[in-house]
Design a protein around this motif. Structure first.
Motif, PDB file in Angstrom:
ATOM      1  N   ARG A 251       0.829  -1.202   0.000  1.00 56.71           N
ATOM      2  CA  ARG A 251       0.000   0.000   0.000  1.00 56.71           C
ATOM      3  C   ARG A 251       0.870   1.262   0.000  1.00 56.71           C
ATOM      4  N   ALA A 252       1.968   1.210   0.745  1.00 54.93           N
ATOM      5  CA  ALA A 252       2.877   2.355   0.765  1.00 54.93           C
ATOM      6  C   ALA A 252       3.467   2.599  -0.616  1.00 54.93           C
ATOM      7  N   ALA A 253       3.763   1.518  -1.348  1.00 54.11           N
ATOM      8  CA  ALA A 253       4.304   1.668  -2.700  1.00 54.11           C
ATOM      9  C   ALA A 253       3.310   2.371  -3.612  1.00 54.11           C
ATOM     10  N   ASP A 254       2.020   2.082  -3.446  1.00 48.68           N
ATOM     11  CA  ASP A 254       1.002   2.773  -4.238  1.00 48.68           C
ATOM     12  C   ASP A 254       0.895   4.240  -3.864  1.00 48.68           C
ATOM     13  N   ARG A 255       1.024   4.522  -2.598  1.00 42.38           N
ATOM     14  CA  ARG A 255       0.804   5.894  -2.137  1.00 42.38           C
ATOM     15  C   ARG A 255       1.991   6.802  -2.400  1.00 42.38           C
ATOM     16  N   TRP A 256       3.204   6.311  -2.152  1.00 42.32           N
ATOM     17  CA  TRP A 256       4.386   7.173  -2.255  1.00 42.32           C
ATOM     18  C   TRP A 256       5.327   6.809  -3.405  1.00 42.32           C
TER      19      TRP A 256
ATOM     20  N   ALA B 106       7.510  -6.960  -1.913  1.00 43.29           N
ATOM     21  CA  ALA B 106       6.246  -6.456  -2.443  1.00 43.29           C
ATOM     22  C   ALA B 106       6.460  -5.171  -3.245  1.00 43.29           C
ATOM     23  N   ALA B 107       7.253  -4.257  -2.704  1.00 45.93           N
ATOM     24  CA  ALA B 107       7.519  -3.001  -3.412  1.00 45.93           C
ATOM     25  C   ALA B 107       8.296  -3.246  -4.697  1.00 45.93           C
ATOM     26  N   ARG B 108       9.205  -4.211  -4.676  1.00 45.62           N
ATOM     27  CA  ARG B 108      10.001  -4.518  -5.865  1.00 45.62           C
ATOM     28  C   ARG B 108       9.098  -5.052  -6.991  1.00 45.62           C
ATOM     29  N   ASN B 109       8.175  -5.933  -6.646  1.00 47.30           N
ATOM     30  CA  ASN B 109       7.271  -6.467  -7.666  1.00 47.30           C
ATOM     31  C   ASN B 109       6.353  -5.377  -8.221  1.00 47.30           C
ATOM     32  N   ALA B 110       5.959  -4.426  -7.376  1.00 45.15           N
ATOM     33  CA  ALA B 110       5.179  -3.292  -7.860  1.00 45.15           C
ATOM     34  C   ALA B 110       6.019  -2.412  -8.782  1.00 45.15           C
ATOM     35  N   LEU B 111       7.299  -2.254  -8.466  1.00 45.15           N
ATOM     36  CA  LEU B 111       8.187  -1.473  -9.327  1.00 45.15           C
ATOM     37  C   LEU B 111       8.295  -2.094 -10.717  1.00 45.15           C
ATOM     38  N   TYR B 112       8.373  -3.426 -10.770  1.00 45.75           N
ATOM     39  CA  TYR B 112       8.429  -4.086 -12.077  1.00 45.75           C
ATOM     40  C   TYR B 112       7.200  -3.737 -12.914  1.00 45.75           C
ATOM     41  N   ALA B 113       6.044  -3.643 -12.257  1.00 42.35           N
ATOM     42  CA  ALA B 113       4.820  -3.298 -12.985  1.00 42.35           C
ATOM     43  C   ALA B 113       4.861  -1.878 -13.521  1.00 42.35           C
ATOM     44  N   GLU B 114       5.608  -1.018 -12.845  1.00 40.79           N
ATOM     45  CA  GLU B 114       5.695   0.374 -13.283  1.00 40.79           C
ATOM     46  C   GLU B 114       6.654   0.554 -14.458  1.00 40.79           C
ATOM     47  N   VAL B 115       7.776  -0.146 -14.451  1.00 42.16           N
ATOM     48  CA  VAL B 115       8.820   0.149 -15.426  1.00 42.16           C
ATOM     49  C   VAL B 115       8.842  -0.812 -16.610  1.00 42.16           C
ATOM     50  N   LEU B 116       8.065  -1.901 -16.550  1.00 42.58           N
ATOM     51  CA  LEU B 116       8.023  -2.853 -17.655  1.00 42.58           C
ATOM     52  C   LEU B 116       6.636  -2.881 -18.274  1.00 42.58           C
ATOM     53  N   PRO B 117       6.542  -2.911 -19.600  1.00 39.95           N
ATOM     54  CA  PRO B 117       5.236  -3.000 -20.248  1.00 39.95           C
ATOM     55  C   PRO B 117       4.509  -4.268 -19.825  1.00 39.95           C
ATOM     56  N   ALA B 118       3.180  -4.210 -19.825  1.00 42.16           N
ATOM     57  CA  ALA B 118       2.373  -5.328 -19.341  1.00 42.16           C
ATOM     58  C   ALA B 118       2.678  -6.623 -20.079  1.00 42.16           C
ATOM     59  N   ASP B 119       2.950  -6.541 -21.380  1.00 40.45           N
ATOM     60  CA  ASP B 119       3.170  -7.762 -22.153  1.00 40.45           C
ATOM     61  C   ASP B 119       4.592  -8.306 -22.016  1.00 40.45           C
ATOM     62  N   ARG B 120       5.447  -7.649 -21.221  1.00 35.70           N
ATOM     63  CA  ARG B 120       6.821  -8.131 -21.041  1.00 35.70           C
ATOM     64  C   ARG B 120       7.194  -8.343 -19.582  1.00 35.70           C
ATOM     65  N   ARG B 121       6.244  -8.130 -18.688  1.00 35.79           N
ATOM     66  CA  ARG B 121       6.579  -8.228 -17.268  1.00 35.79           C
ATOM     67  C   ARG B 121       6.998  -9.626 -16.869  1.00 35.79           C
TER      68      ARG B 121
ATOM     69  N   ARG C  29      -3.919  -0.761 -11.987  1.00 39.14           N
ATOM     70  CA  ARG C  29      -3.918   0.145 -10.844  1.00 39.14           C
ATOM     71  C   ARG C  29      -3.665  -0.661  -9.582  1.00 39.14           C
ATOM     72  N   GLY C  30      -3.114  -0.035  -8.596  1.00 42.37           N
ATOM     73  CA  GLY C  30      -2.946  -0.655  -7.296  1.00 42.37           C
ATOM     74  C   GLY C  30      -2.008  -1.841  -7.296  1.00 42.37           C
ATOM     75  N   HIS C  31      -0.970  -1.812  -8.114  1.00 45.38           N
ATOM     76  CA  HIS C  31      -0.058  -2.952  -8.142  1.00 45.38           C
ATOM     77  C   HIS C  31       0.618  -3.164  -6.794  1.00 45.38           C
ATOM     78  N   GLY C  32       0.883  -2.101  -6.067  1.00 44.12           N
ATOM     79  CA  GLY C  32       1.488  -2.264  -4.758  1.00 44.12           C
ATOM     80  C   GLY C  32       0.571  -3.029  -3.816  1.00 44.12           C
ATOM     81  N   ALA C  33      -0.709  -2.654  -3.798  1.00 46.78           N
ATOM     82  CA  ALA C  33      -1.672  -3.335  -2.932  1.00 46.78           C
ATOM     83  C   ALA C  33      -1.784  -4.804  -3.304  1.00 46.78           C
TER      84      ALA C  33
END
Length: 466
Positions: free
Chosen positions: A94-99, A144-159, A399-403
């Motif tokens: 949740r913190a990864a989503d917020r900050w 958890a934060a690392r996996n959310a980061l992957y969702a942010e920096v990698l396209p959905a079809d390459r994650r 949305r909400g990949h951190g959560a």
């Protein structure tokens, strides 16, 4: 899911390749991932896992011989630490989503550096338990934060393919770190053990620095979610708060705070996602089988040479390195990911039955049977990991990949915590019957993944369009 020729060029959100001419030598480029962002993440992962491998290989002797803990004290402390890790995963997500995932990850990795270094100053058992709980909490939270980061920096079809590549690097890094740890174990002095622990702490400092320099720009395939995206928990997306462009920015902590910070955790209200998380956690018991069950089974219940324990780890590591990326092919589609998990469950069941057959066989034959069971388990591992990664991202939407990753990671942490005790008592304690029961449970988890994913499909079909 492998990289196609059309994907071999660097995506627009990635940094230029290093070197005076902006390009790496061709011979080296052929051995590296074509995506510069994945290469950066791979470098960070390698530094992290070399340190982890070094620390893991000396940890037990460090805690027992240097800190003076008994086996019972160490076991209780590690169990308490594991529970703290389970609890910490959800708020970290949740913190990864917020900050912002990178900001939270840098803070957690920095805290882990301090905590790891703190072990060399521990002189009492209560202090050890408190420190172990804190380190475990930040470790699982950083996952958890690392996996959310992957969702942010990698396209959905390459994650998933990107994570598969990073998992290969993880295995290589741990092997290298374990090799360094073997040298420390051979020297077997207090100074060497302290140096190994401090070297792991330094690796976390390096990782925090590299993460801080990692550019976090939303991957183009993941950003445009305003018009058609919907909250996976069942609430239609609110396009009125998404900024001037009408597009949510997953890496924007302000945007995340407005959109999600004041609502309950959407992942905890998502029934299909929770079901998939629970099933993946059951499949995750395979790691306890490999790390605890198989060594105990070899030593206590078979006539296989003890070197078979090391052989099983070598077979598993080599197979994961060779097959993990290939196992992601096609898993970008959720029904294919569910099929991969189903096959994983059935292969794990077959592995349990093969391992059980080693009981009572002559030494060399028992070793061959055990290694055959490990080969089946390794195939299941790469399939199950690929399918689980794909579903954890797909069911979250954009949305909400951190959560979502926080909840999914909590399930993984729970399996890692409970697995060793379950395998060592229920499975090893009951011999071949225990293996058969475990195999049935794993097969059932794999077979149940399809209905859980179809439940998610029915849920999505009922959601109103934004």
């Amino acid at each position: 899911m492998t990289t196609s020729p059309a994907e071999s060029s660097a995506p627009s959100f990635a940094m230029p390749e290093p070197g005076r001419s902006g390009r790496l030598p061709e011979a080296l480029r052929r051995r590296l991932h074509p995506d510069p962002t994945v290469r950066r993440l791979a470098g960070i992962t390698l530094v992290n896992t070399v340190g982890n491998g070094l620390s893991l290989s000396v940890a037990v002797l460090f805690f027992t011989r240097v800190l003076g803990l008994s086996a019972a004290q160490l076991g209780f402390g590690m169990t308490a630490a594991g529970l703290c890790g389970v609890v910490a995963s959800v708020p970290a997500g949740r913190a990864a989503d917020r900050w912002g995932a990178r900001r939270v990850l840098v803070a957690l990795v920095s805290a882990e550096a301090v905590g790891t270094a703190g072990y060399v100053f521990v002189h009492s058992y209560p202090a050890f338990v408190l420190l172990a709980c804190a380190v475990s909490a930040v470790d699982r939270g950083s996952s958890a934060a690392r996996n959310a980061l992957y969702a942010e920096v990698l396209p959905a079809d390459r994650r998933v393919a990107g994570r598969a590549h990073l998992r290969v690097v993880t295995n290589i890094g741990i092997c290298l770190g374990t090799g360094l740890g073997a040298i420390a174990l051979q020297l077997d002095t207090r100074a060497v053990y302290l140096s190994a622990i401090l070297a792991d702490a330094v690796s976390y400092v390096a990782v925090a620095f590299l993460l801080h320099r990692l550019p976090v720009v939303v991957a183009p395939a993941a950003a445009p979610v305003a018009a058609e995206s919907r909250d996976r928990a069942g609430t239609p997306g609110a396009s009125g708060t998404e900024g001037d462009s009408g597009t949510a920015n997953p890496s924007d902590p302000v945007d995340k705070g407005v959109k999600q910070g004041r609502r309950g955790n959407p992942a905890l209200r998502d029934g299909p996602f929770l079901a998939v998380t629970a099933l993946c956690s059951v499949l995750g018991l395979q790691f306890a089988v490999l790390e605890v069950g198989v060594p105990l089974w070899i030593v206590q219940q078979t006539d296989a040479p003890r070197i078979t324990v090391a052989g099983s780890l070598v077979v598993n590591t080599l197979m994961v390195i060779a097959l993990q990326v290939r196992a992601t092919r096609g898993t970008e589609e959720r029904t294919a990911a569910a099929r991969a998990c189903r096959r994983a469950g059935l292969l794990l069941a077959a592995s349990c039955l093969v391992l059980a057959l080693a009981h009572g066989l002559p030494g060399i034959l028992a070793a061959v049977v055990v290694l055959a069971g490990i080969a089946l388990q390794s195939l299941a591992e790469v399939m199950g990991q690929a399918g689980g990664w794909a579903l954890s991202y797909d069911l979250a939407g954009e949305r909400g990949h951190g959560a979502y990753q926080g909840v999914f990671n909590a399930g993984t942490a729970a399996a890692l915590m409970a697995g060793p005790a379950l395998v060592s008592t229920v499975v090893i304690g009951y011999g071949p019957t225990g293996w058969a029961v475990l195999g049935a449970v794993l097969a059932a988890a794999g077979l149940a993944m399809g209905p859980a994913v179809r439940w998610a499909g029915r849920r999505d079909a009922r959601l109103p369009a934004a």
